[in-house]
Design an enzyme around this catalytic site. Sequence first.
Site, short mmCIF file in Angstrom:
data_model
loop_
_atom_site.label_atom_id
_atom_site.label_comp_id
_atom_site.label_asym_id
_atom_site.label_seq_id
_atom_site.Cartn_x
_atom_site.Cartn_y
_atom_site.Cartn_z
N GLU A 33 -39.80 38.17 18.48
CA GLU A 33 -39.36 39.48 18.93
C GLU A 33 -39.45 40.51 17.81
OE1 GLU A 33 -36.32 38.56 22.55
OE2 GLU A 33 -35.63 37.96 20.56
N GLU A 37 -36.08 30.08 23.61
CA GLU A 37 -34.66 30.20 23.92
C GLU A 37 -34.24 29.37 25.13
OE1 GLU A 37 -35.37 33.95 21.48
OE2 GLU A 37 -36.51 32.65 22.83
#
Length: 254
Positions: free
Chosen positions: A109, A129
Site C-alpha cells: 500500500e 491481510e
Amino acid sequence: MESVVHYESEDAVAVVTMHRPRVMNAIDLALRTQLQEALVRADSDPGVGVVVLTGAGGNFCAGRDLKAALRGEPAFASRDAQLAWFNRTSIVKPLIAAVEGYCLAGGFELALSCDLIVAGSGAQFGLPEVVHGQVAIGGGLFRLPQRMPYHAAMRLALTGERVSAEQMQSWGVVGRVCEPGGAVAGARELARRIMSNAPAAVRASKAIVRRTHDFVTEANAWEAQLPFAQQAQDSGESRRGLEAFAARSGKDAS
C-alpha cells in the site's frame, strides 16, 4: 529514538530508506513517524526534485509490525498524524517506489501511494491481510482497481497470494523491472528523466492526475471502507490471525 529511516540527497534526488531489515522493514510507530518526517523534509527542500522510497536489507516492506500491534502500540501517534500520513495525502514532488524483495500488505500500500514503481525482478507483491483475518485499509483495496484490471485486483484482494514484479508490470502497476538489486538505480534514472522537464509543470501534472481519482473515489473511500472492515474485526478472526502469526514468528526465531 532509534533511527529507522535513512535519508540521503544527491543530484537533486532524495532517497528515503526504511531501515528495519531484521523484520523486513515492518512498519511500527517509529518507522511511520520518521518516514513521514523524511518525506516532508524532502518535499520542502528546494534542492530536491524527485523522491525515491525504498527499503533496506533486500526488501521493500512486509507491512505493519503485527507484533507491535499485538502489544497495543497504536498505528499513529494521533488522529492528526493519521490524516496527514502521506499514504492519504502524498507529497507535492514526484515519488518513486524502488522495490526489492517483499512488498506486502501495508508495504504494498505504501508502494501504491507512490507515483511510479520500479522493481527488481525478484520482488513479490501482495495483500495477504485476508490470510491473517485482516482487511487492507491502507488504500490498497480501492487503489488496486484504479491501477490494474478489476479481476486481477479482486484476485489479489481475495486470495492474499503473492505475484511477481513481471506480473505486476503486465498489469501496468510496475513501470519498469530491473535486475535484482537494481531498483534504486532504475528509480534514479527515471528521476533524472523527470527532472529534465520543467519542475512547475511536473508538479502540476502530478496534482491533476492524482486528483482525477481523489475527487471521484478516494475522498470518500477512506471512511466508506471502515464499516466493512469493522465487521471482520468484530468477528474474532482478526485477533486469532494476529496470535497465529506471532506464534509462527516466535517458532521461526527460535
